[in-house]
Design a protein around this motif. Structure first.
Motif, PDB file in Angstrom:
ATOM      1  N   TYR A 110       0.855  -1.190   0.000  1.00 32.14           N
ATOM      2  CA  TYR A 110       0.000   0.000   0.000  1.00 32.14           C
ATOM      3  C   TYR A 110       0.889   1.237   0.000  1.00 32.14           C
ATOM      4  O   TYR A 110       1.815   1.349   0.795  1.00 32.14           O
ATOM      5  CB  TYR A 110      -0.903  -0.026   1.233  1.00 32.14           C
ATOM      6  CG  TYR A 110      -1.723   1.208   1.434  1.00 32.14           C
ATOM      7  CD1 TYR A 110      -1.439   2.093   2.467  1.00 32.14           C
ATOM      8  CD2 TYR A 110      -2.791   1.501   0.597  1.00 32.14           C
ATOM      9  CE1 TYR A 110      -2.197   3.231   2.658  1.00 32.14           C
ATOM     10  CE2 TYR A 110      -3.550   2.633   0.778  1.00 32.14           C
ATOM     11  CZ  TYR A 110      -3.245   3.496   1.818  1.00 32.14           C
ATOM     12  OH  TYR A 110      -3.992   4.628   1.994  1.00 32.14           O
ATOM     13  N   PRO A 111       0.626   2.184  -0.889  1.00 32.01           N
ATOM     14  CA  PRO A 111       1.582   3.282  -1.093  1.00 32.01           C
ATOM     15  C   PRO A 111       1.501   4.454  -0.126  1.00 32.01           C
ATOM     16  O   PRO A 111       2.401   5.305  -0.129  1.00 32.01           O
ATOM     17  CB  PRO A 111       1.238   3.750  -2.505  1.00 32.01           C
ATOM     18  CG  PRO A 111      -0.222   3.479  -2.637  1.00 32.01           C
ATOM     19  CD  PRO A 111      -0.451   2.195  -1.885  1.00 32.01           C
ATOM     20  N   ASP A 112       0.469   4.527   0.682  1.00 31.41           N
ATOM     21  CA  ASP A 112       0.270   5.730   1.504  1.00 31.41           C
ATOM     22  C   ASP A 112       0.456   5.507   3.000  1.00 31.41           C
ATOM     23  O   ASP A 112      -0.076   6.264   3.806  1.00 31.41           O
ATOM     24  CB  ASP A 112      -1.118   6.323   1.227  1.00 31.41           C
ATOM     25  CG  ASP A 112      -1.212   6.913  -0.160  1.00 31.41           C
ATOM     26  OD1 ASP A 112      -2.307   6.889  -0.746  1.00 31.41           O
ATOM     27  OD2 ASP A 112      -0.177   7.386  -0.684  1.00 31.41           O
ATOM     28  N   TYR A 113       1.211   4.469   3.360  1.00 34.07           N
ATOM     29  CA  TYR A 113       1.544   4.323   4.774  1.00 34.07           C
ATOM     30  C   TYR A 113       2.484   5.437   5.213  1.00 34.07           C
ATOM     31  O   TYR A 113       3.313   5.930   4.441  1.00 34.07           O
ATOM     32  CB  TYR A 113       2.271   3.016   5.040  1.00 34.07           C
ATOM     33  CG  TYR A 113       1.433   1.761   4.972  1.00 34.07           C
ATOM     34  CD1 TYR A 113       1.832   0.698   4.170  1.00 34.07           C
ATOM     35  CD2 TYR A 113       0.277   1.614   5.723  1.00 34.07           C
ATOM     36  CE1 TYR A 113       1.085  -0.468   4.107  1.00 34.07           C
ATOM     37  CE2 TYR A 113      -0.475   0.455   5.663  1.00 34.07           C
ATOM     38  CZ  TYR A 113      -0.057  -0.582   4.857  1.00 34.07           C
ATOM     39  OH  TYR A 113      -0.786  -1.746   4.798  1.00 34.07           O
ATOM     40  N   THR A 114       2.401   5.778   6.479  1.00 32.51           N
ATOM     41  CA  THR A 114       3.472   6.487   7.157  1.00 32.51           C
ATOM     42  C   THR A 114       4.303   5.417   7.858  1.00 32.51           C
ATOM     43  O   THR A 114       3.754   4.576   8.562  1.00 32.51           O
ATOM     44  CB  THR A 114       2.919   7.487   8.176  1.00 32.51           C
ATOM     45  OG1 THR A 114       2.167   8.485   7.494  1.00 32.51           O
ATOM     46  CG2 THR A 114       4.061   8.145   8.940  1.00 32.51           C
ATOM     47  N   TRP A 115       5.623   5.465   7.665  1.00 33.43           N
ATOM     48  CA  TRP A 115       6.509   4.419   8.177  1.00 33.43           C
ATOM     49  C   TRP A 115       7.388   4.942   9.303  1.00 33.43           C
ATOM     50  O   TRP A 115       7.793   6.105   9.302  1.00 33.43           O
ATOM     51  CB  TRP A 115       7.426   3.910   7.064  1.00 33.43           C
ATOM     52  CG  TRP A 115       6.733   3.177   5.976  1.00 33.43           C
ATOM     53  CD1 TRP A 115       6.325   3.683   4.773  1.00 33.43           C
ATOM     54  CD2 TRP A 115       6.371   1.790   5.971  1.00 33.43           C
ATOM     55  NE1 TRP A 115       5.722   2.696   4.030  1.00 33.43           N
ATOM     56  CE2 TRP A 115       5.745   1.527   4.731  1.00 33.43           C
ATOM     57  CE3 TRP A 115       6.517   0.740   6.877  1.00 33.43           C
ATOM     58  CZ2 TRP A 115       5.257   0.252   4.395  1.00 33.43           C
ATOM     59  CZ3 TRP A 115       6.028  -0.521   6.535  1.00 33.43           C
ATOM     60  CH2 TRP A 115       5.400  -0.748   5.304  1.00 33.43           C
ATOM     61  N   GLY A 116       7.701   4.037  10.224  1.00 32.90           N
ATOM     62  CA  GLY A 116       8.752   4.318  11.181  1.00 32.90           C
ATOM     63  C   GLY A 116      10.101   4.005  10.558  1.00 32.90           C
ATOM     64  O   GLY A 116      10.188   3.585   9.402  1.00 32.90           O
ATOM     65  N   GLN A 117      11.153   4.147  11.355  1.00 27.27           N
ATOM     66  CA  GLN A 117      12.502   3.981  10.818  1.00 27.27           C
ATOM     67  C   GLN A 117      12.991   2.535  10.880  1.00 27.27           C
ATOM     68  O   GLN A 117      13.981   2.192  10.255  1.00 27.27           O
ATOM     69  CB  GLN A 117      13.487   4.880  11.580  1.00 27.27           C
ATOM     70  CG  GLN A 117      14.030   4.310  12.890  1.00 27.27           C
ATOM     71  CD  GLN A 117      13.008   4.213  13.994  1.00 27.27           C
ATOM     72  OE1 GLN A 117      11.900   4.744  13.907  1.00 27.27           O
ATOM     73  NE2 GLN A 117      13.369   3.521  15.077  1.00 27.27           N
ATOM     74  N   GLY A 118      12.295   1.700  11.635  1.00 27.06           N
ATOM     75  CA  GLY A 118      12.645   0.295  11.728  1.00 27.06           C
ATOM     76  C   GLY A 118      13.485  -0.042  12.948  1.00 27.06           C
ATOM     77  O   GLY A 118      14.224   0.799  13.462  1.00 27.06           O
ATOM     78  N   THR A 119      13.358  -1.283  13.392  1.00 29.13           N
ATOM     79  CA  THR A 119      14.168  -1.788  14.500  1.00 29.13           C
ATOM     80  C   THR A 119      14.551  -3.230  14.173  1.00 29.13           C
ATOM     81  O   THR A 119      13.719  -4.021  13.718  1.00 29.13           O
ATOM     82  CB  THR A 119      13.411  -1.677  15.840  1.00 29.13           C
ATOM     83  OG1 THR A 119      14.278  -2.073  16.911  1.00 29.13           O
ATOM     84  CG2 THR A 119      12.155  -2.530  15.883  1.00 29.13           C
ATOM     85  N   GLN A 120      15.814  -3.567  14.388  1.00 26.95           N
ATOM     86  CA  GLN A 120      16.339  -4.869  13.977  1.00 26.95           C
ATOM     87  C   GLN A 120      16.046  -5.946  15.012  1.00 26.95           C
ATOM     88  O   GLN A 120      16.263  -5.740  16.218  1.00 26.95           O
ATOM     89  CB  GLN A 120      17.850  -4.780  13.749  1.00 26.95           C
ATOM     90  CG  GLN A 120      18.508  -6.080  13.341  1.00 26.95           C
ATOM     91  CD  GLN A 120      18.100  -6.549  11.955  1.00 26.95           C
ATOM     92  OE1 GLN A 120      17.914  -5.739  11.041  1.00 26.95           O
ATOM     93  NE2 GLN A 120      17.945  -7.862  11.797  1.00 26.95           N
ATOM     94  N   VAL A 121      15.565  -7.073  14.524  1.00 31.51           N
ATOM     95  CA  VAL A 121      15.378  -8.265  15.349  1.00 31.51           C
ATOM     96  C   VAL A 121      16.232  -9.377  14.755  1.00 31.51           C
ATOM     97  O   VAL A 121      16.122  -9.682  13.565  1.00 31.51           O
ATOM     98  CB  VAL A 121      13.901  -8.699  15.376  1.00 31.51           C
ATOM     99  CG1 VAL A 121      13.739 -10.052  16.054  1.00 31.51           C
ATOM    100  CG2 VAL A 121      13.053  -7.646  16.076  1.00 31.51           C
ATOM    101  N   THR A 122      17.084  -9.962  15.580  1.00 30.96           N
ATOM    102  CA  THR A 122      17.952 -11.048  15.141  1.00 30.96           C
ATOM    103  C   THR A 122      17.750 -12.239  16.062  1.00 30.96           C
ATOM    104  O   THR A 122      17.888 -12.121  17.278  1.00 30.96           O
ATOM    105  CB  THR A 122      19.425 -10.620  15.163  1.00 30.96           C
ATOM    106  OG1 THR A 122      19.592  -9.461  14.327  1.00 30.96           O
ATOM    107  CG2 THR A 122      20.314 -11.736  14.651  1.00 30.96           C
ATOM    108  N   VAL A 123      17.409 -13.373  15.472  1.00 30.02           N
ATOM    109  CA  VAL A 123      17.156 -14.598  16.234  1.00 30.02           C
ATOM    110  C   VAL A 123      18.192 -15.630  15.820  1.00 30.02           C
ATOM    111  O   VAL A 123      18.275 -16.009  14.654  1.00 30.02           O
ATOM    112  CB  VAL A 123      15.739 -15.135  15.986  1.00 30.02           C
ATOM    113  CG1 VAL A 123      15.469 -16.344  16.882  1.00 30.02           C
ATOM    114  CG2 VAL A 123      14.700 -14.053  16.237  1.00 30.02           C
ATOM    115  N   SER A 124      18.962 -16.095  16.767  1.00 30.14           N
ATOM    116  CA  SER A 124      20.013 -17.069  16.479  1.00 30.14           C
ATOM    117  C   SER A 124      19.550 -18.465  16.873  1.00 30.14           C
ATOM    118  O   SER A 124      18.778 -18.642  17.809  1.00 30.14           O
ATOM    119  CB  SER A 124      21.293 -16.707  17.210  1.00 30.14           C
ATOM    120  OG  SER A 124      21.059 -16.640  18.607  1.00 30.14           O
ATOM    121  N   SER A 125      20.081 -19.432  16.148  1.00 24.00           N
ATOM    122  CA  SER A 125      19.663 -20.830  16.405  1.00 24.00           C
ATOM    123  C   SER A 125      20.548 -21.478  17.447  1.00 24.00           C
ATOM    124  O   SER A 125      21.569 -20.940  17.858  1.00 24.00           O
ATOM    125  CB  SER A 125      19.731 -21.622  15.101  1.00 24.00           C
ATOM    126  OG  SER A 125      21.024 -21.567  14.558  1.00 24.00           O
TER     127      SER A 125
END
Length: 125
Positions: A110-125
């Motif tokens: 959808y083209p009209d979202y307002t977005w945040g800057q993101g946050t990284q999630v890393t899951v290790s096995s």
């Protein structure tokens, strides 16, 4: 002006839990939706979960039963509680808001979202 700010990402082992938060400001409409999306390295952005202002929630099949989306309107904060995390949940997680269409925030394109800057999630096995 709508602004979104995520936090709460980090690194955990498989089976662990994290809670993401997204503080919002500038909302001027009573009818809106908010969602969590993620993008793994080399992959397209995908929808994870969403919530409408009336409380209706939706989940992608890959996270249903493990993730819970919620919103605290008094704190203007959207949450994503993530349990039983798997290595394939590793991605950059974004929150987004749609105050325009009256939809349910289940489309990653959808083209009209307002977005945040993101946050990284890393899951290790």
């Amino acid at each position: 002006q709508v602004q979104l700010l995520e936090s709460g990402g980090g690194s955990v082992q498989a089976g662990g839990s994290l809670r993401l938060s997204c503080v919002s400001s500038g909302f001027t409409r009573s009818r809106f939706c908010m969602g969590w999306f993620r993008q793994a390295l080399g992959k397209e952005r995908e929808w994870v979960a969403s919530i409408v202002s009336d409380g209706k929630t939706n989940y992608a099949g890959s996270v249903k039963g493990r993730f819970t989306i919620s919103r605290d309107s008094a704190k203007n904060t959207l949450y994503l509680e993530m349990n039983s995390l798997k290595p394939e949940d590793t991605a950059l997680y974004y929150c987004a808001a749609d105050l325009v269409s009256g939809g349910e925030c289940t489309s990653a394109t959808y083209p009209d979202y307002t977005w945040g800057q993101g946050t990284q999630v890393t899951v290790s096995s």
